[in-house]
Scaffold this active site. Sequence first.
Site, PDB file in Angstrom:
ATOM      1  N   TYR A   1       0.830  -1.209   0.000  1.00 22.68           N
ATOM      2  CA  TYR A   1       0.000   0.000   0.000  1.00 22.68           C
ATOM      3  C   TYR A   1       0.869   1.265   0.000  1.00 22.68           C
ATOM      4  CZ  TYR A   1      -4.662  -2.131   0.514  1.00 22.68           C
ATOM      5  OH  TYR A   1      -5.858  -2.799   0.301  1.00 22.68           O
TER       6      TYR A   1
ATOM      7  N   PHE B   1      -4.839   7.707   6.785  1.00 25.95           N
ATOM      8  CA  PHE B   1      -5.325   6.381   7.181  1.00 25.95           C
ATOM      9  C   PHE B   1      -4.290   5.274   6.992  1.00 25.95           C
ATOM     10  CE2 PHE B   1      -6.823   7.202   2.780  1.00 25.95           C
ATOM     11  CZ  PHE B   1      -6.255   6.124   2.113  1.00 25.95           C
TER      12      PHE B   1
ATOM     13  N   GLU C   1       0.943  -5.242  -8.806  1.00 24.02           N
ATOM     14  CA  GLU C   1       0.413  -5.954  -7.635  1.00 24.02           C
ATOM     15  C   GLU C   1       0.477  -7.474  -7.824  1.00 24.02           C
ATOM     16  OE1 GLU C   1      -2.656  -2.407  -6.226  1.00 24.02           O
ATOM     17  OE2 GLU C   1      -3.462  -4.336  -6.845  1.00 24.02           O
TER      18      GLU C   1
ATOM     19  N   ASN D   1     -13.156  -3.448   4.997  1.00 23.98           N
ATOM     20  CA  ASN D   1     -14.061  -3.417   3.841  1.00 23.98           C
ATOM     21  C   ASN D   1     -13.926  -4.625   2.918  1.00 23.98           C
ATOM     22  OD1 ASN D   1     -11.695  -2.663   2.611  1.00 23.98           O
ATOM     23  ND2 ASN D   1     -12.465  -0.747   1.747  1.00 23.98           N
TER      24      ASN D   1
ATOM     25  N   THR E   1     -15.615   1.898  -1.914  1.00 25.00           N
ATOM     26  CA  THR E   1     -14.671   1.714  -0.806  1.00 25.00           C
ATOM     27  C   THR E   1     -15.382   1.717   0.548  1.00 25.00           C
ATOM     28  OG1 THR E   1     -13.072   2.941  -2.143  1.00 25.00           O
ATOM     29  CG2 THR E   1     -12.529   2.613   0.182  1.00 25.00           C
TER      30      THR E   1
ATOM     31  N   HIS F   1      -9.833  -6.122  -1.542  1.00 25.26           N
ATOM     32  CA  HIS F   1      -9.025  -5.185  -2.333  1.00 25.26           C
ATOM     33  C   HIS F   1      -9.090  -5.621  -3.782  1.00 25.26           C
ATOM     34  CE1 HIS F   1      -5.602  -3.031  -4.041  1.00 25.26           C
ATOM     35  NE2 HIS F   1      -5.304  -4.169  -4.614  1.00 25.26           N
TER      36      HIS F   1
HETATM   37  P1  RTP Z   1      -8.429  -1.104  -2.069  1.00 20.60           P
HETATM   38  O1  RTP Z   1      -7.205  -0.413  -2.582  1.00 20.60           O
HETATM   39  O2  RTP Z   1      -8.241  -1.751  -0.722  1.00 20.60           O
HETATM   40  O3  RTP Z   1      -9.002  -2.037  -3.086  1.00 20.60           O
HETATM   41  O4  RTP Z   1      -9.590  -0.041  -1.843  1.00 20.60           O
HETATM   42  P2  RTP Z   1     -10.006   1.152  -2.792  1.00 20.60           P
HETATM   43  O5  RTP Z   1      -9.209   1.126  -4.058  1.00 20.60           O
HETATM   44  O6  RTP Z   1     -11.496   1.085  -2.920  1.00 20.60           O
HETATM   45  O7  RTP Z   1      -9.627   2.401  -1.918  1.00 20.60           O
HETATM   46  P3  RTP Z   1      -8.210   3.183  -1.819  1.00 20.60           P
HETATM   47  O8  RTP Z   1      -8.496   4.624  -2.043  1.00 20.60           O
HETATM   48  O9  RTP Z   1      -7.182   2.516  -2.676  1.00 20.60           O
HETATM   49  O10 RTP Z   1      -7.830   2.999  -0.293  1.00 20.60           O
HETATM   50  C1  RTP Z   1      -7.217   1.824   0.185  1.00 20.60           C
HETATM   51  C2  RTP Z   1      -7.879   1.398   1.478  1.00 20.60           C
HETATM   52  O11 RTP Z   1      -7.628   2.378   2.465  1.00 20.60           O
HETATM   53  C3  RTP Z   1      -8.758   2.516   3.313  1.00 20.60           C
HETATM   54  N1  RTP Z   1      -9.237   3.895   3.287  1.00 20.60           N
HETATM   55  N2  RTP Z   1      -9.614   4.522   4.341  1.00 20.60           N
HETATM   56  N3  RTP Z   1     -10.566   6.494   6.135  1.00 20.60           N
HETATM   57  C4  RTP Z   1     -10.501   6.769   4.841  1.00 20.60           C
HETATM   58  O12 RTP Z   1     -10.842   7.829   4.374  1.00 20.60           O
HETATM   59  C5  RTP Z   1     -10.005   5.726   3.948  1.00 20.60           C
HETATM   60  N4  RTP Z   1      -9.860   5.869   2.654  1.00 20.60           N
HETATM   61  C6  RTP Z   1      -9.375   4.675   2.233  1.00 20.60           C
HETATM   62  C7  RTP Z   1      -9.829   1.585   2.817  1.00 20.60           C
HETATM   63  O13 RTP Z   1      -9.825   0.418   3.602  1.00 20.60           O
HETATM   64  C8  RTP Z   1      -9.407   1.301   1.397  1.00 20.60           C
HETATM   65  O14 RTP Z   1      -9.854   0.036   0.980  1.00 20.60           O
HETATM   66 MG    MG Z   2      -7.119   1.027  -4.080  1.00 22.32          MG
END
Ligand code: RTP
Ligand code: MG
Length: 141
Positions: A51, A59, A128, A114, A93, A117
């Site tokens: 990440y 976060f 990845e 959530n 998300t 991923h």
């Molecule tokens: P992922 O990478 O896990 O598939 O999720 P995503 O693309 O939908 O979201 P991303 O923006 O890449 O963020 C990665 C993970 O970080 C956590 N997160 N928390 N508190 C917040 O505002 C926040 N924003 C993101 C989430 O668990 C997200 O899956």
């Molecule tokens: Mg993501």
Amino acid sequence: MAIERTLSIIKPDAVAKNVIGQIYARFEGAGLKIAAARLAQLSRAEAEAFYGVHKARPFFNDLVSFMISGPVMIQVLEGENAILKNRELMGATDPKKADKGTIRADFADSIDANAVHGSDAAETAAVEIAFFFPAMSVYSR
Ligand code: RTP
Ligand code: MG
């Protein structure tokens, strides 16, 4: 449409809920094939590297701590339009904003826990997949 590969992770919350099979059924129902898979307990260093793009985000530490809180199920999904298709199956998300019937709406508890991923673009998918699987252990079927 092109056959693509994408990297999917069933996160510790969903592994703990014992819904790996239910989530796999959704992948298969959408025409995605499992091209590689392994259960793993990530180290903090691995989760931080995976990440890394979110390193500066507020976060980041919570995200890394959550991702190492238990085993995760990591897979390569292969199929037509796999990257977008997987993102559609996952939902938004934040599970509160996720469409009905998506994985996150049905299995996720919060924006942190959530459930899944999924890679968000072809470039990130390639990086990845290579992060977790040597090329010779990914199988087209
Ligand atoms: P992922 O990478 O896990 O598939 O999720 P995503 O693309 O939908 O979201 P991303 O923006 O890449 O963020 C990665 C993970 O970080 C956590 N997160 N928390 N508190 C917040 O505002 C926040 N924003 C993101 C989430 O668990 C997200 O899956
Ligand atoms: Mg993501």
